[in-house]
Design a protein around this motif. Structure first.
Motif, PDB file in Angstrom:
ATOM      1  N   LEU A 290       0.829  -1.195   0.000  1.00  0.00           N
ATOM      2  CA  LEU A 290       0.000   0.000   0.000  1.00  0.00           C
ATOM      3  C   LEU A 290       0.869   1.253   0.000  1.00  0.00           C
ATOM      4  O   LEU A 290       1.811   1.367   0.777  1.00  0.00           O
ATOM      5  CB  LEU A 290      -0.905   0.005   1.237  1.00  0.00           C
ATOM      6  N   ASP A 291       0.552   2.191  -0.873  1.00  0.00           N
ATOM      7  CA  ASP A 291       1.188   3.506  -0.887  1.00  0.00           C
ATOM      8  C   ASP A 291       0.271   4.426  -0.077  1.00  0.00           C
ATOM      9  O   ASP A 291      -0.655   5.040  -0.614  1.00  0.00           O
ATOM     10  CB  ASP A 291       1.336   4.000  -2.327  1.00  0.00           C
ATOM     11  N   SER A 292       0.496   4.485   1.239  1.00  0.00           N
ATOM     12  CA  SER A 292      -0.413   5.220   2.123  1.00  0.00           C
ATOM     13  C   SER A 292      -0.389   6.727   1.887  1.00  0.00           C
ATOM     14  O   SER A 292      -1.374   7.412   2.163  1.00  0.00           O
ATOM     15  CB  SER A 292      -0.114   4.907   3.589  1.00  0.00           C
ATOM     16  N   SER A 293       0.700   7.245   1.344  1.00  0.00           N
ATOM     17  CA  SER A 293       0.760   8.686   1.098  1.00  0.00           C
ATOM     18  C   SER A 293      -0.176   9.102  -0.040  1.00  0.00           C
ATOM     19  O   SER A 293      -0.523  10.275  -0.163  1.00  0.00           O
ATOM     20  CB  SER A 293       2.197   9.121   0.789  1.00  0.00           C
ATOM     21  N   ASN A 294      -0.584   8.148  -0.863  1.00  0.00           N
ATOM     22  CA  ASN A 294      -1.511   8.431  -1.960  1.00  0.00           C
ATOM     23  C   ASN A 294      -2.831   7.673  -1.797  1.00  0.00           C
ATOM     24  O   ASN A 294      -3.512   7.381  -2.776  1.00  0.00           O
ATOM     25  CB  ASN A 294      -0.859   8.071  -3.300  1.00  0.00           C
ATOM     26  N   SER A 295      -3.147   7.360  -0.545  1.00  0.00           N
ATOM     27  CA  SER A 295      -4.376   6.636  -0.217  1.00  0.00           C
ATOM     28  C   SER A 295      -5.127   7.404   0.866  1.00  0.00           C
ATOM     29  O   SER A 295      -4.567   8.280   1.515  1.00  0.00           O
ATOM     30  CB  SER A 295      -4.030   5.234   0.299  1.00  0.00           C
ATOM     31  N   ASN A 296      -6.407   7.068   1.059  1.00  0.00           N
ATOM     32  CA  ASN A 296      -7.147   7.692   2.162  1.00  0.00           C
ATOM     33  C   ASN A 296      -8.167   6.715   2.734  1.00  0.00           C
ATOM     34  O   ASN A 296      -8.629   5.801   2.052  1.00  0.00           O
ATOM     35  CB  ASN A 296      -7.811   9.005   1.730  1.00  0.00           C
ATOM     36  N   LEU A 297      -8.463   6.931   4.011  1.00  0.00           N
ATOM     37  CA  LEU A 297      -9.397   6.095   4.753  1.00  0.00           C
ATOM     38  C   LEU A 297     -10.259   7.036   5.593  1.00  0.00           C
ATOM     39  O   LEU A 297      -9.765   7.703   6.501  1.00  0.00           O
ATOM     40  CB  LEU A 297      -8.612   5.129   5.642  1.00  0.00           C
ATOM     41  N   ASN A 298     -11.534   7.131   5.246  1.00  0.00           N
ATOM     42  CA  ASN A 298     -12.423   8.124   5.853  1.00  0.00           C
ATOM     43  C   ASN A 298     -13.654   7.473   6.478  1.00  0.00           C
ATOM     44  O   ASN A 298     -14.076   6.397   6.049  1.00  0.00           O
ATOM     45  CB  ASN A 298     -12.902   9.112   4.783  1.00  0.00           C
ATOM     46  N   PHE A 299     -14.226   8.159   7.449  1.00  0.00           N
ATOM     47  CA  PHE A 299     -15.496   7.726   8.012  1.00  0.00           C
ATOM     48  C   PHE A 299     -16.331   8.945   8.345  1.00  0.00           C
ATOM     49  O   PHE A 299     -15.838  10.068   8.384  1.00  0.00           O
ATOM     50  CB  PHE A 299     -15.308   6.785   9.208  1.00  0.00           C
ATOM     51  N   PHE A 300     -17.607   8.712   8.549  1.00  0.00           N
ATOM     52  CA  PHE A 300     -18.571   9.802   8.699  1.00  0.00           C
ATOM     53  C   PHE A 300     -19.365   9.558   9.975  1.00  0.00           C
ATOM     54  O   PHE A 300     -19.748   8.441  10.277  1.00  0.00           O
ATOM     55  CB  PHE A 300     -19.515   9.814   7.495  1.00  0.00           C
ATOM     56  N   SER A 301     -19.609  10.625  10.716  1.00  0.00           N
ATOM     57  CA  SER A 301     -20.322  10.505  11.974  1.00  0.00           C
ATOM     58  C   SER A 301     -21.444  11.535  12.052  1.00  0.00           C
ATOM     59  O   SER A 301     -21.333  12.632  11.506  1.00  0.00           O
ATOM     60  CB  SER A 301     -19.336  10.727  13.119  1.00  0.00           C
ATOM     61  N   ILE A 302     -22.507  11.150  12.744  1.00  0.00           N
ATOM     62  CA  ILE A 302     -23.641  12.056  12.963  1.00  0.00           C
ATOM     63  C   ILE A 302     -23.798  12.274  14.463  1.00  0.00           C
ATOM     64  O   ILE A 302     -23.858  11.320  15.236  1.00  0.00           O
ATOM     65  CB  ILE A 302     -24.963  11.450  12.437  1.00  0.00           C
ATOM     66  N   LYS A 303     -23.848  13.534  14.868  1.00  0.00           N
ATOM     67  CA  LYS A 303     -24.127  13.848  16.269  1.00  0.00           C
ATOM     68  C   LYS A 303     -25.352  14.752  16.332  1.00  0.00           C
ATOM     69  O   LYS A 303     -25.677  15.429  15.351  1.00  0.00           O
ATOM     70  CB  LYS A 303     -22.912  14.492  16.945  1.00  0.00           C
ATOM     71  N   LYS A 304     -26.020  14.749  17.468  1.00  0.00           N
ATOM     72  CA  LYS A 304     -27.238  15.551  17.661  1.00  0.00           C
ATOM     73  C   LYS A 304     -28.272  15.274  16.567  1.00  0.00           C
ATOM     74  O   LYS A 304     -29.046  16.158  16.214  1.00  0.00           O
ATOM     75  CB  LYS A 304     -26.902  17.035  17.679  1.00  0.00           C
TER      76      LYS A 304
ATOM     77  N   LEU B 256     -18.181   9.740  25.342  1.00  0.00           N
ATOM     78  CA  LEU B 256     -17.988  10.917  24.493  1.00  0.00           C
ATOM     79  C   LEU B 256     -19.199  11.848  24.562  1.00  0.00           C
ATOM     80  O   LEU B 256     -19.047  13.071  24.632  1.00  0.00           O
ATOM     81  CB  LEU B 256     -17.754  10.498  23.039  1.00  0.00           C
ATOM     82  N   MET B 257     -20.387  11.273  24.547  1.00  0.00           N
ATOM     83  CA  MET B 257     -21.604  12.084  24.639  1.00  0.00           C
ATOM     84  C   MET B 257     -21.638  12.853  25.948  1.00  0.00           C
ATOM     85  O   MET B 257     -21.954  14.050  25.969  1.00  0.00           O
ATOM     86  CB  MET B 257     -22.852  11.182  24.526  1.00  0.00           C
TER      87      MET B 257
ATOM     88  N   PRO C  78     -26.606  15.041  23.064  1.00  0.00           N
ATOM     89  CA  PRO C  78     -27.747  14.158  23.284  1.00  0.00           C
ATOM     90  C   PRO C  78     -27.632  12.840  22.517  1.00  0.00           C
ATOM     91  O   PRO C  78     -28.230  11.844  22.895  1.00  0.00           O
ATOM     92  CB  PRO C  78     -28.937  14.970  22.773  1.00  0.00           C
ATOM     93  N   SER C  79     -26.851  12.839  21.424  1.00  0.00           N
ATOM     94  CA  SER C  79     -26.715  11.608  20.643  1.00  0.00           C
ATOM     95  C   SER C  79     -25.475  11.638  19.761  1.00  0.00           C
ATOM     96  O   SER C  79     -25.015  12.699  19.350  1.00  0.00           O
ATOM     97  CB  SER C  79     -27.952  11.389  19.765  1.00  0.00           C
ATOM     98  N   ILE C  80     -24.954  10.449  19.520  1.00  0.00           N
ATOM     99  CA  ILE C  80     -23.908  10.217  18.526  1.00  0.00           C
ATOM    100  C   ILE C  80     -24.296   8.898  17.853  1.00  0.00           C
ATOM    101  O   ILE C  80     -24.522   7.899  18.532  1.00  0.00           O
ATOM    102  CB  ILE C  80     -22.508  10.082  19.162  1.00  0.00           C
ATOM    103  N   GLY C  81     -24.380   8.907  16.544  1.00  0.00           N
ATOM    104  CA  GLY C  81     -24.789   7.696  15.823  1.00  0.00           C
ATOM    105  C   GLY C  81     -23.824   6.552  16.038  1.00  0.00           C
ATOM    106  O   GLY C  81     -22.615   6.745  16.129  1.00  0.00           O
ATOM    107  N   GLU C  82     -24.373   5.348  16.111  1.00  0.00           N
ATOM    108  CA  GLU C  82     -23.539   4.167  16.349  1.00  0.00           C
ATOM    109  C   GLU C  82     -23.247   3.372  15.079  1.00  0.00           C
ATOM    110  O   GLU C  82     -22.489   2.419  15.117  1.00  0.00           O
ATOM    111  CB  GLU C  82     -24.206   3.265  17.393  1.00  0.00           C
ATOM    112  N   ALA C  83     -23.833   3.750  13.965  1.00  0.00           N
ATOM    113  CA  ALA C  83     -23.538   3.111  12.680  1.00  0.00           C
ATOM    114  C   ALA C  83     -22.720   4.106  11.860  1.00  0.00           C
ATOM    115  O   ALA C  83     -23.168   5.213  11.585  1.00  0.00           O
ATOM    116  CB  ALA C  83     -24.828   2.746  11.950  1.00  0.00           C
ATOM    117  N   VAL C  84     -21.497   3.708  11.523  1.00  0.00           N
ATOM    118  CA  VAL C  84     -20.561   4.631  10.886  1.00  0.00           C
ATOM    119  C   VAL C  84     -20.191   4.154   9.481  1.00  0.00           C
ATOM    120  O   VAL C  84     -19.664   3.055   9.313  1.00  0.00           O
ATOM    121  CB  VAL C  84     -19.282   4.755  11.743  1.00  0.00           C
TER     122      VAL C  84
END
Length: 192
Positions: free
Chosen positions: A24-38, A168-169, A175-181
């Motif tokens: 893996l060429d990590s300098s030219n790769s990315n790994l992202n995730f998304f979160s919902i709060k409130k 964390l909450m 009041p909330s942080i989503g548990e499915a990411v």
């Protein structure tokens, strides 16, 4: 603030039609995730340190340093490391998979193939099997790109991360942080 994953992850496939080892060429790769709060506020998060390889037997491994979580706010990064991931005891998430090389052995330069790949995610002392829908694109004889076709959904409860989310909450007064990411990735591999 809840976020994780990995994970992740994401998964693998890869053309080992060329009977070689790929790094893996990590300098030219990315790994992202998304979160919902409130319930309505979305945040894009990522990991900055990860490494991976695919060997000539089709065995794939991606190791993600959970200490490299990036939220854009340093205090939130520290809280996630300590309260959610517990990086002192669980510093990494590991994704493994076995790739059926026949799917990509005949891939020509400039061509791509969509695959559905079962993978195992080891996170926070627990293991779960997920499926990644990915596209493998052969860029040259020495490089290929692996991208998620759709996000992989990582559920906090599957890895006993829900207690960390509660912490964390509480500390952030949320009041909330989503548990499915949802997790997405673009991974560039080069022939060793």
């Amino acid at each position: 603030m809840k976020h994780w994953v990995l994970f992740i992850l994401l998964c693998l496939t890869a053309p080992s039609s060329f009977a070689a080892n790929w790094q893996l060429d990590s300098s030219n790769s990315n790994l992202n995730f998304f979160s919902i709060k409130k319930s309505t506020i979305g945040e894009n998060l990522s990991f900055s340190r990860f490494e991976g390889n695919l060997n000539d037997k089709g065995e794939f491994e991606l190791s993600i340093s959970l200490t490299s979580v990036k939220t854009g706010i340093s205090i939130r990064d520290e809280r996630m490391k300590k309260l959610l991931f517990d990086v002192t005891n669980f510093p990494k998430a590991i994704i493994t998979a076995k790739v059926q090389q026949s799917h990509i052995n005949n891939l020509s330069i400039g061509m791509h193939e969509k695959l559905s790949v079962p993978m195992k995610l080891q996170l926070h002392g627990h293991v779960s099997t997920l499926t990644a829908n990915v596209t493998v694109a052969k860029l040259s004889d020495k490089t290929f790109l692996l991208t998620s076709v759709q996000p992989i959904i990582v559920n906090a409860q599957d890895f006993k991360l829900d207690a960390g989310i509660e912490k964390l909450m509480k500390i952030a007064g949320l009041p909330s942080i989503g548990e499915a990411v949802p997790v997405s990735f673009t991974l560039l591999f080069k022939k060793k």
